[in-house]
Scaffold this active site. Structure first.
Site, PDB file in Angstrom:
ATOM      1  N   GLU A 117       0.836  -1.190   0.000  1.00  0.00           N
ATOM      2  CA  GLU A 117       0.000   0.000   0.000  1.00  0.00           C
ATOM      3  C   GLU A 117       0.874   1.245   0.000  1.00  0.00           C
ATOM      4  O   GLU A 117       2.071   1.166   0.273  1.00  0.00           O
ATOM      5  CB  GLU A 117      -0.890   0.010   1.255  1.00  0.00           C
ATOM      6  N   HIS A 142      -4.778   1.139   6.006  1.00  0.00           N
ATOM      7  CA  HIS A 142      -4.119   0.743   7.248  1.00  0.00           C
ATOM      8  C   HIS A 142      -3.230   1.821   7.848  1.00  0.00           C
ATOM      9  O   HIS A 142      -3.016   2.873   7.260  1.00  0.00           O
ATOM     10  CB  HIS A 142      -3.309  -0.529   6.999  1.00  0.00           C
ATOM     11  N   LEU A 182       9.482   0.341  -8.706  1.00  0.00           N
ATOM     12  CA  LEU A 182       9.534  -1.118  -8.812  1.00  0.00           C
ATOM     13  C   LEU A 182       9.553  -1.564 -10.270  1.00  0.00           C
ATOM     14  O   LEU A 182      10.242  -2.529 -10.623  1.00  0.00           O
ATOM     15  CB  LEU A 182       8.337  -1.735  -8.083  1.00  0.00           C
ATOM     16  N   GLY A 203      12.265  -4.363 -13.002  1.00  0.00           N
ATOM     17  CA  GLY A 203      11.889  -5.507 -13.825  1.00  0.00           C
ATOM     18  C   GLY A 203      10.831  -6.395 -13.204  1.00  0.00           C
ATOM     19  O   GLY A 203      10.459  -7.414 -13.779  1.00  0.00           O
ATOM     20  N   VAL A 261       4.606  -5.103 -12.449  1.00  0.00           N
ATOM     21  CA  VAL A 261       3.762  -4.226 -11.649  1.00  0.00           C
ATOM     22  C   VAL A 261       2.331  -4.309 -12.175  1.00  0.00           C
ATOM     23  O   VAL A 261       2.079  -3.990 -13.335  1.00  0.00           O
ATOM     24  CB  VAL A 261       4.266  -2.769 -11.675  1.00  0.00           C
TER      25      VAL A 261
END
Lengths: 588, 388
Positions: A234, A276, A295, A299, A302
């Site tokens: 998150e 959260h 990210l 590689g 995603v």
């Protein structure tokens, strides 16, 4: 560090710290689903009762409750490999620390509470690392290793949910998520692609999860059964940057599919709190979009939209979902449970066998002791001793208060049961109830490793008396012949009798009639025999004291005496008893 | 669910820091427009004390005011919805002398950051900030570079720990003739540790939100009183999409899907319930969302009753709470043509989903009900279609 492979090696032995019936039942249901012979939960630490009943498939099973971790028998405590902690947030640090310190074989623990102070989590991180325990949470719904371990609510809390989730055996997709509520959804995404999970972990959405995303990803990388990893994160926090480093530095080579929730926060200048505890982006680099972009550069796959997780997974094929059997669907808790007798296979059973068979194979003493202890007793020594005790306690002249009450009631024209009850109701701390007290005191002495002197000092301070010691008539010079006879049936080197004798040796120096009496010797010899013949532990002896087992011997035996006195009085037919005026002193 | 890290007021922050360092602090809290007694001959600073960043740029700080000017300015700010203000003696100083120091709790330890160039432009001076873990820093060097004595640094770190702070920022402070003067300070605490501290309490928590609606207040109250979690934030009072969601993760996934499909601006609210609330609690929560919905001036309104496959939240029990609110407002819901979309799984999902399907039909309310065989995105797509 503990690996998932370590956890797969053996059947877990779980302690649940706190009583959360839903979670406990779901773990038992999972064990049953795996066709295990016994539940993986072996102890519950909670105040209240000694045991709780749960379903075991369509039937019921009992789990032992202990008031504290210290109260768990040592052998059980040392065998624990998994802990489910459902303590309040305030108690998390102390209870988890205690579990780690007192359970040398602990491999994995889950912390359920939300709202644990951050500093406490940070302290637990250090302890978990130094003691090599995998601690998941706080705010975690648990860890699931299909076919092996369900630690927590993860996977669901209903039997049909567990079936539906297809988690009976393991697949090759690891599911790692910050969100406990999403874990079943993610498992469903995996099974929706015809695949199964190798393991699933809900790390919890706190700022500092004890098992952090980096360590969780490494668990998956090092797990030989895992081929692909699904990661749900998150917005907020920077944990995902460390995942990126793992991938860039080739420490993680498996295929990782990542979803980061919280792009919606970008709608706002000052976003509301999403999801959260961790899910608030304090800086730009903690936003969902920034983390996804970063990210993507490494590689990893995603998943931009939630459906992309599924489409990124390679397809597989699964068998049909099995249905729960009818017994599970219609199960209901019984009002009572009995370990003594009941109906089975159309016949009445007593102590695990057909009634008549049990009765014919046993003397009255052996049957009585078996019923009182709730287990079949075959030890000749114990049976002989019980037989003697039951005979010895049958009557002690009609002068004693219980017998007097029975006789008075009989003479008032009352029936058998009323007269007998009047006598029985007299039994208590001053009349006939001292065997149990004596047992309790001898047990205190042995368990607390006291010397007889120390015990006497404690008793003197508390009440001034030692139960099981002292007699009106008998003394050192004029010993009670019954005590000698009882003692010869016991263990020569029995520690309880030796202890009682040790106490007597001191008390008789003060006054010669402070000798070991019938109550005291019965308690000591019975405990010695229960230890030597039936391997009773101090905990089990304590339970016998708590439930007044030792007094039951007196009650049963003396019932014969009272009944006889009732019959005797009825035969005499003397009419109503009344005290003479001279028998009662009136103080004006 | 409440964010555990909470900002406390500047007033309380300064009290804590000054007291720990043995310094005097004079400041007056102004709550709900009530002007306190201040020395008649002084000059003052008046600022909004509600955890708002960039107050200078946003005109929320007044400098160099005379006592006579205070009431009018307090009134101005209060009428803008700022309920918490702070008055302090005005302290003229050289802006060049402003310094920055902060402590932040991280997984690895406490991170200390400092800079010679403090003040409102600190973000622009980011390159000047030095940082390190307090356990590894050379404190004599830090002392020399910050102008704070080693003892003062030590006290700050100890106070940071004993008051369970997650962030302590002093920006700026000045040191004049060896005297430390703290001009602005902010502290973020771990609200989960409220029972362990003596320096602050939840009365000191401040948030930028000027005012809460009665619905938001009701949900906060519910959250405080229940072992389950509830949250509700109004995004757009006249929005079209109303969310009645369950689960911290699932609720964000659902909001994301709506946002990504280009309907973020249509969102009326965000919020969620979780932790197996009772039927009554779910009813109370649903009631607040339905009140918002009926007040919205949007022409088309849709509701998503959604969530993932729950672990232990009982779907039947929670849906019973939702259903009783649907019954209560059924006439209005029909009149406004509100469409309901339901997607949920978990314990007793079959019973729960069947019950809500039956009730929607019985009450003649428009709706689609999905079980977990329909994915979250598919259910959201169906909802978005309903807007057209």
């Amino acid at each position: 560090m503990i690996s998932i492979a370590d956890i797969r090696k053996s059947m877990p032995r779980i302690l649940v710290h706190g009583l959360h019936p839903g979670i406990i039942q779901s773990i038992l249901d999972y064990d049953h689903l795996l066709s295990r012979e016994k539940p993986s939960i072996v102890a519950i630490v909670a105040r209240g009762r000694k045991k709780e009943r749960f379903f075991w498939g369509g039937n019921e099973v009992e789990l032992p409750l202990y008031a504290s971790i210290d109260a768990v028998p040592e052998a059980v405590r040392k065998s624990i490999t998994g802990v489910v902690n459902v303590q309040s947030a305030r108690n998390v640090k102390n209870s988890v620390t205690e579990a780690i310190e007192k359970m040398p074989n602990l491999k994995i623990a889950e912390i359920f509470a939300e709202g644990t102070p951050e500093v406490h989590s940070l302290e637990l991180i250090k302890i978990a690392i130094s003691k090599n325990v995998l601690v998941v949470g706080p705010s975690s719904v648990g860890v699931l290793v299909p076919g092996v371990l369900k630690l927590g609510a993860i996977g669901g809390t209903m039997y049909d949910q567990l079936l539906d989730a297809r988690i009976k055996d393991g697949g090759d997709v690891a599911v790692i998520t910050t969100s406990g509520g999403m874990v079943n959804e993610l498992i469903r995404v995996v099974t929706g692609r015809g695949r199964k999970v190798s393991f699933a972990i809900a790390m919890g959405g706190d700022r500092f999860p004890i098992l952090d995303p980096e360590a969780a990803i490494l668990l998956a990388e090092n797990d030989p059964q895992t081929k692909e990893i699904v990661y749900f994160g998150e917005l907020g926090g920077t944990d995902e940057y460390r995942i990126a480093e793992l991938i860039t530095s080739k420490k993680v080579k498996k295929r990782v599919i990542v979803y980061i929730a919280g792009v919606v926060a970008e709608l706002f200048d000052t976003p509301p709190q999403f999801g959260h505890a961790k899910a608030l982006a304090e800086n730009h680099d903690e936003s969902a979009t920034a983390k996804k972009k970063m990210l993507a550069k490494t590689g990893v796959v995603v998943a931009d939209r939630f459906d992309d997780i599924a489409s990124s997974l390679k397809k597989g094929k699964l068998d049909e979902v099995a249905l729960a059997d009818a017994a599970v669907n219609s199960r209901r808790k019984a009002y009572f449970m009995s370990h003594l007798s009941g109906e089975a296979n159309g016949t009445i059973q007593l102590l695990g066998d057909d009634l008549l068979k049990t009765v014919q194979g046993n003397s009255l003493a052996s049957l009585t002791l078996s019923m009182l202890l709730g287990q079949k007793v075959t030890s000749p020594k114990l049976i002989e001793f019980t037989d003697f005790v039951l005979k010895l306690l049958v009557d002690h002249s009609p002068n004693v208060s219980g017998a007097v009450n029975t006789m008075i009631t009989a003479r008032a024209g009352k029936d058998l049961v009323s007269s007998l009850t009047a006598g029985l109701l007299t039994i208590g701390p001053r009349f006939g109830g001292a065997i149990n007290d004596a047992a309790g005191v001898w047990l205190d002495g042995i368990v607390n490793e006291l010397t007889p002197k120390q015990l006497i000092d404690i008793r003197t301070k508390a009440t001034g008396i030692v139960p099981g010691i002292g007699h009106k008539k008998y003394s050192l010079d004029n010993p009670d012949p019954r005590v000698k006879a009882l003692a010869t049936l016991g263990e020569k080197e029995g520690k309880y009798l030796l202890f009682a004798r040790g106490v007597e040796a001191i008390t008789t120096t003060k006054k010669s009639n402070l000798i070991l009496n019938v109550d005291g010797v019965i308690a000591a010899v019975m405990m010695d025999l229960l230890v030597s013949e039936l391997e009773y532990t101090p905990e089990k002896l304590r339970e016998l004291v708590d439930i007044e087992f030792f007094n039951s011997l007196f009650v049963i035996s003396r019932t014969i005496g009272f009944t006889a006195h009732y019959l005797d009085q009825r035969r005499n037919d003397e009419g109503l008893f009344r005290l003479d005026d001279s028998d009662l002193e009136y103080f004006k | 669910l409440q964010l555990p890290r909470r900002k406390i007021s500047e007033y309380r922050s300064k009290l804590i820091i000054n007291r720990a360092l043995g310094l005097n602090y004079s400041g007056w809290e102004v709550s709900y427009g009530k002007v306190p007694d201040v020395p008649k001959d002084g000059r003052f600073v008046l600022k909004v004390d509600q955890a708002i960043k960039q107050r200078f740029k946003r005109g929320l700080i007044y400098l160099d005011l005379a006592v006579a000017e205070l009431p009018a300015k307090v009134k101005d700010l209060t009428s803008e919805g700022f309920n918490y203000l702070l008055i302090e003696p005005y302290y003229p100083h050289d802006a060049e002398a402003e310094r920055y120091i902060s402590l932040r709790r991280a997984r690895e330890g406490i991170v200390l950051s400092y800079s010679r160039s403090g003040g409102v432009e600190i973000e622009a001076a980011a390159a000047s900030i030095k940082s390190g873990l307090v356990d590894t820093l050379d404190m004599n060097k830090v002392s020399a570079e910050t102008g704070l004595a080693p003892d003062q640094l030590k006290i700050l770190i100890e106070e940071f720990d004993s008051q369970y702070m997650s962030l302590l920022e002093i920006n700026p402070y000045v040191i004049e003739v060896n005297n430390l003067k703290i001009l602005d300070a902010a502290i973020e605490v771990d609200s989960a540790a409220g029972h362990l501290v003596d320096g602050w309490s939840e009365d000191d928590f401040r948030s930028p939100a000027a005012t809460l609606t009665e619905e938001e207040i009701a949900v906060r109250k519910l959250n405080n009183e229940s072992p389950a979690s509830f949250s509700l934030e109004i995004i757009n009072p006249d929005g079209e999409i109303f969310l009645l969601l369950s689960g911290g993760g699932a609720s964000v996934v659902i909001a994301d899907e709506i946002f990504t499909m280009g309907h973020g601006k249509s969102l009326a609210n965000y919020g969620e319930y979780s932790g197996n609330p009772s039927t009554d609690e779910t009813k109370l929560y649903t009631e607040q969302v339905m009140k918002l919905l009926l007040k919205s001036k949007a022409e088309k309104k849709v509701v998503l009753i959604g969530g993932a496959v729950a672990n232990f939240t009982d779907i039947k029990n929670t849906f019973d709470g939702i259903i009783s609110v649907l019954r209560k407002y059924s006439a209005d819901l029909r009149k406004q043509g509100v469409k309901f979309y339901v997607r949920r799984g978990g314990p007793r999902q079959k019973e729960g989903l069947e019950a809500i399907t039956r009730v929607l039909k019985e009450l003649d309310i428009l709706g689609n009900v999905y079980d977990p065989s329909t994915t979250i995105p598919a259910a959201v797509a169906s909802l978005v279609k309903g807007l057209k």
